[in-house]
Design a protein around this motif. Structure first.
Motif, short mmCIF file in Angstrom:
data_model
loop_
_atom_site.label_atom_id
_atom_site.label_comp_id
_atom_site.label_asym_id
_atom_site.label_seq_id
_atom_site.Cartn_x
_atom_site.Cartn_y
_atom_site.Cartn_z
N VAL A 146 9.05 2.82 -7.28
CA VAL A 146 9.93 1.90 -6.54
C VAL A 146 10.93 2.55 -6.10
N VAL A 147 10.89 2.73 -4.78
CA VAL A 147 11.89 3.67 -3.98
C VAL A 147 13.12 2.89 -3.00
N TYR A 148 14.08 3.02 -3.08
CA TYR A 148 15.20 2.37 -2.29
C TYR A 148 14.70 2.77 -0.57
N ALA A 149 15.30 1.95 0.24
CA ALA A 149 15.06 2.00 1.59
C ALA A 149 15.76 3.20 1.92
N ASN A 150 16.71 3.83 1.19
CA ASN A 150 17.41 5.01 1.72
C ASN A 150 16.69 6.17 1.14
N THR A 151 15.58 6.34 2.00
CA THR A 151 14.69 7.56 1.57
C THR A 151 13.78 7.75 2.92
N SER A 152 13.02 8.94 2.97
CA SER A 152 12.18 9.41 3.95
C SER A 152 10.85 8.53 4.07
N ALA A 153 10.36 8.78 5.17
CA ALA A 153 9.03 8.15 5.30
C ALA A 153 7.96 8.79 4.43
N ALA A 154 7.99 10.12 4.39
CA ALA A 154 7.10 10.65 3.40
C ALA A 154 7.41 10.26 1.67
N MET A 162 8.81 -0.39 -1.59
CA MET A 162 10.41 -0.30 -1.29
C MET A 162 11.19 -1.45 -1.53
N VAL A 163 12.38 -1.28 -1.84
CA VAL A 163 13.53 -2.43 -2.04
C VAL A 163 14.78 -2.00 -1.09
N THR A 164 15.45 -3.14 -0.82
CA THR A 164 16.81 -2.78 -0.47
C THR A 164 17.51 -3.46 -1.49
N SER A 165 18.85 -3.43 -1.28
CA SER A 165 19.98 -3.84 -2.27
C SER A 165 19.96 -5.35 -2.30
N SER A 166 19.48 -5.86 -1.45
CA SER A 166 19.11 -7.42 -1.28
C SER A 166 18.23 -7.88 -2.25
N CYS A 167 17.12 -7.11 -2.32
CA CYS A 167 15.98 -7.64 -2.96
C CYS A 167 15.49 -6.97 -4.24
N ALA A 168 16.13 -5.83 -4.34
CA ALA A 168 15.76 -4.90 -5.42
C ALA A 168 15.84 -5.81 -7.19
N LEU A 169 16.64 -6.35 -7.19
CA LEU A 169 16.67 -7.08 -8.64
C LEU A 169 15.41 -8.08 -8.77
N ARG A 340 2.56 0.14 3.48
CA ARG A 340 2.16 -0.49 2.40
C ARG A 340 3.16 -1.05 1.61
N CYS A 341 3.90 -0.19 1.29
CA CYS A 341 5.20 -0.45 0.17
C CYS A 341 6.27 -1.30 1.02
N ILE A 342 6.34 -1.17 2.41
CA ILE A 342 7.41 -2.15 2.88
C ILE A 342 6.94 -3.37 3.15
N THR A 343 5.79 -3.59 3.80
CA THR A 343 5.03 -4.70 3.85
C THR A 343 4.96 -5.51 2.57
N ARG A 344 4.84 -4.92 1.49
CA ARG A 344 4.58 -5.59 0.12
C ARG A 344 6.00 -6.16 -0.12
N MET A 345 7.07 -5.37 0.06
CA MET A 345 8.60 -5.86 0.24
C MET A 345 8.80 -7.24 0.90
#
Length: 366
Positions: A146-154, A162-169, A340-345
């Protein structure tokens, strides 16, 4: 449960995270006449190029106002991702930092994605190199990445979520309920907060935001004593000593919502001070106090503003619209994996939103 952190010993990326380089590129101050002229020119260029401006709450207030005036959006990174994907414009202009532009391109490969300055980056992104992160993941194949949005595409390409602080919890809570163990990156403060709230088994990367990491628990306590009626609003990228004093812990949208809907007359705000512009617009009768990042001997008592967000300005926005540069490009193989990880979020949050009471007007998802 004890936390385990993977310590990346070169988190300054051999000097690449030095904010002096970013501050040196902050646009020169503008007169009122110059701001008005550039805003008019930018608005005309956005219309001419069938472009829409997608701005984060932390960028200059003039850019936020321009985005709203021209049919764009001012929001947190989750709503930025949704908006750019769903908008009909064929050119997205992202006023924020590089990972936000990359996310827009990942979700909208057929669109042109421009940014005022591609050097506008993020300490969390810089502190989590893709190769090192891949080795970390390879060493723990039994964990959901699980990676925070504040990361590179790689880095996103290596993740399950992928998560943001809005949905990570919500997402980590759901994974924990299904018995999943988590490998989390890169912000250790946000990871710690989520682990404490959910009880999930989380293996942490050791990163931090250079803005939120500077908030001081002792100084906040002293400030609260000066303003006993003020509610404390804290972004979860902040240290534990600051989060523990919060009345509200949440994403940028959640903190704005707390001010708009709250009954208190005053609020101490522990996040990037760029957010105060929108807070003042949506809650003009409230008193907003910046949380302290330093002690009494410091020349700047509260300096909570991202130097890379500050690189976005009206002048370089006009330049990028006129020249069609700089443009975000993402390698197609990396893009497909990261999508894939962004769409899943986005699918997860869309399902949750349909069950919720809705969004706060003018804010977005909290």
């Amino acid at each position: 449960m004890d936390q385990v952190s993977f310590d990346y010993p070169r988190q300054d990326a051999e000097g690449a995270t030095c904010t002096a380089h970013a501050w040196a590129k902050v646009p020169a101050p503008l007169t009122t006449a110059q701001r008005q002229d550039l805003a008019t020119r930018a608005a005309d260029l956005l219309k001419q190029h069938n472009a829409v401006l997608v701005a984060h709450y932390y960028v200059d207030g003039a850019l936020q106002d321009l985005a709203l005036a021209t049919g764009g959006i001012v929001s947190d990174s989750l709503e930025m991702a949704r908006f750019g994907r769903d908008h009909a414009a064929q050119t997205l202009v992202v006023a924020g930092v590089r990972f936000m532009g990359e996310t827009a391109k990942i979700l909208s490969p057929e669109k042109r994605v421009l940014m005022p300055d591609l050097d506008a980056t993020c300490s969390l992104d810089l502190g989590c190199p893709a190769d090192d992160f891949a080795r970390f993941c390879d060493a723990h194949p039994d964990r959901q990445v699980v990676v925070y949005a504040n990361t590179s595409a790689a880095v996103k390409a290596r993740a399950d979520w992928m998560v943001t602080s809005s949905c990570a919890l919500d997402i980590v809570s759901d994974l924990h309920a299904k018995g999943q163990k988590i490998l989390w990156a890169p912000d250790r403060h946000l990871g710690r907060y989520i682990q404490e709230q959910t009880g999930a088994d989380m293996l942490m990367w050791n990163g931090a935001c250079i803005v939120h990491d500077e908030f001081k628990g002792l100084e906040l306590q002293l400030l609260r004593e000066q303003h006993p009626g003020a509610l404390v609003l804290v972004h979860p990228e902040s240290p534990k000593s600051v989060v523990e004093q919060a009345d509200v812990v949440g994403s940028t949208s959640a903190l704005i919502k707390a001010v708009v809907e709250g009954s208190a007359p005053a609020y101490i705000v522990a996040t990037d001070n760029g957010i105060l512009h929108r807070m003042r617009q949506l809650a003009p009768g409230k008193t907003l106090i910046e949380a302290p990042t330093a002690g009494n001997s410091a020349t700047c008592k509260s300096c909570a503003h991202c130097p890379w967000m500050a690189m976005n300005g009206l002048a370089n926005l006009v330049d990028c619209l006129q020249g069609g540069q700089p443009e975000i490009h993402v390698d197609e193989a990396t893009r497909v994996k990261a999508e894939r990880c962004i769409t899943r979020m986005l699918d997860f949050t869309a399902a949750r939103k349909s069950q919720a009471s809705g969004m706060t007007p003018g804010i977005g998802a909290a």
